[in-house]
Design an enzyme around this catalytic site. Sequence first.
Site, PDB file in Angstrom:
ATOM      1  N   LYS A 293       0.857  -1.176   0.000  1.00 28.52           N
ATOM      2  CA  LYS A 293       0.000   0.000   0.000  1.00 28.52           C
ATOM      3  C   LYS A 293       0.897   1.230   0.000  1.00 28.52           C
ATOM      4  CE  LYS A 293      -3.710   2.354   2.531  1.00 28.52           C
ATOM      5  NZ  LYS A 293      -4.593   2.308   3.724  1.00 28.52           N
ATOM      6  N   LYS A 315       1.123  10.099   5.736  1.00 24.30           N
ATOM      7  CA  LYS A 315       1.227   8.689   6.139  1.00 24.30           C
ATOM      8  C   LYS A 315       2.492   8.030   5.583  1.00 24.30           C
ATOM      9  CE  LYS A 315      -3.772   8.181   6.644  1.00 24.30           C
ATOM     10  NZ  LYS A 315      -4.948   7.291   6.520  1.00 24.30           N
ATOM     11  N   GLU A 331       7.807  -6.869   1.770  1.00 29.19           N
ATOM     12  CA  GLU A 331       6.470  -6.946   2.367  1.00 29.19           C
ATOM     13  C   GLU A 331       5.782  -8.259   2.008  1.00 29.19           C
ATOM     14  OE1 GLU A 331       5.238  -4.949   4.490  1.00 29.19           O
ATOM     15  OE2 GLU A 331       6.323  -3.054   4.295  1.00 29.19           O
ATOM     16  N   LYS A 346      -2.188  -1.561  -3.672  1.00 25.14           N
ATOM     17  CA  LYS A 346      -3.017  -0.365  -3.704  1.00 25.14           C
ATOM     18  C   LYS A 346      -2.113   0.854  -3.866  1.00 25.14           C
ATOM     19  CE  LYS A 346      -6.417   2.164  -0.873  1.00 25.14           C
ATOM     20  NZ  LYS A 346      -7.126   2.231   0.425  1.00 25.14           N
TER      21      LYS A 346
END
Length: 426
Positions: A293, A315, A331, A346
């Site tokens: 993400k 973020k 990840e 995403k």
Amino acid sequence: MASTVSFSPANVQMLQGRSCHGPAAFGGCSAVPRTGPRMRSVAVRVSSEQEAAPAVRAPSGRTIEECEADAVAGRFPAPPPLVRPKAPEGTPQIRPLDLTKRPRRNRRSPALRAAFQETTISPANLVLPLFIHEGEDDAPIGAMPGCYRLGWRHGLLDEVYKSRDVGVNSFVLFPKVPDALKSQSGDEAYNDNGLVPRTIRLLKDKFPDIVVYTDVALDPYSSDGHDGIVREDGVIMNDETVYQLCKQAVSQARAGADVVSPSDMMDGRVGAIRAALDAEGFHDVSIMSYTAKYASSFYGPFREALDSNPRFGDKKTYQMNPANYREALLETAADEAEGADILLVKPGLPYLDVIRLLRDNSALPIAAYQVSGEYSMIKAGGALNMIDEEKVMMESLMCLRRAGADIILTYFARQAANVLCGMRSN
């Protein structure tokens, strides 16, 4: 004047073995009813117009019977002369290229293109994100034309019903939480009587066969608007946030969620959630991890929909850098080792290379999220007549599938399913 011809059963069997060549042969035939159970003949009335009808002829001018006789005798007509369509005036006269392979040969007709199509898409590949709120009425979302914050008792059920009617059976829930219920620690996230658990129970009662995905993150419940607990110096606390996320995931599983989806990007949260679910007996609840993400600018309309903009900062300390590619492998390896069942990328279309990277390096199902910014751009382009909205919508979804996505989270799910079912979208 009409005549009546009587046929014996043997003659009827003989006629059944021959084909009828349209109205000129036996069209408009009417059978005379039987007069007894053991009748041995059938009468057929032939009109005088049929008696006078000219014989059916082949393009060569001969009758069908003459053609059939020649075929039985082994005499076949010569092939027609090869006639090449004319090129437009001014086309250069050249010698054809000496090519042994011409890929265009497999594209020259719709039937061939369909036969050799490598990627397909169906409503089963689509997951519809749904925004819900406590109100009774559906509230339109200005930045996302056609999308609404749905009243969880009525509008939500109507949307799910319409989507199921065209084959969309998977849904992911995103709550608009009242400000009064938000806090810095996001405790409302694991309230068993909160908006999301109540909605899950209602959906599973009305539509027990659907697949309900949930979002596991604190930002809808945080007064700071971040995905985790914020320390006084602005640092997002990782392990403390994971502790809260585990309670949130268990609460959602208890309500009946099929798939919990941690979207927070905290380190180690997949393994901790898996352990928490298993400890409570929810071994069959799946985890769809937001594996890659990115800290993307494509999320703007979504944050308007949920009123979840960060109160300060951004973020970037927990979501991935859009410039990074290989980091997605780190990840992926972590999420697989910790027990993820589905890996998600995403945004979607701007990150096709990352989708392909995960597809080539994992045997797990891959999900892609066609996010709010992607959706709104296509909608805006269509409204301005700059693009064909429907065609661009379908092409974008096909591209995500071609890159390797097994499922696609998209606000176009019902509209695209209408197209796939041969209906115009509402």
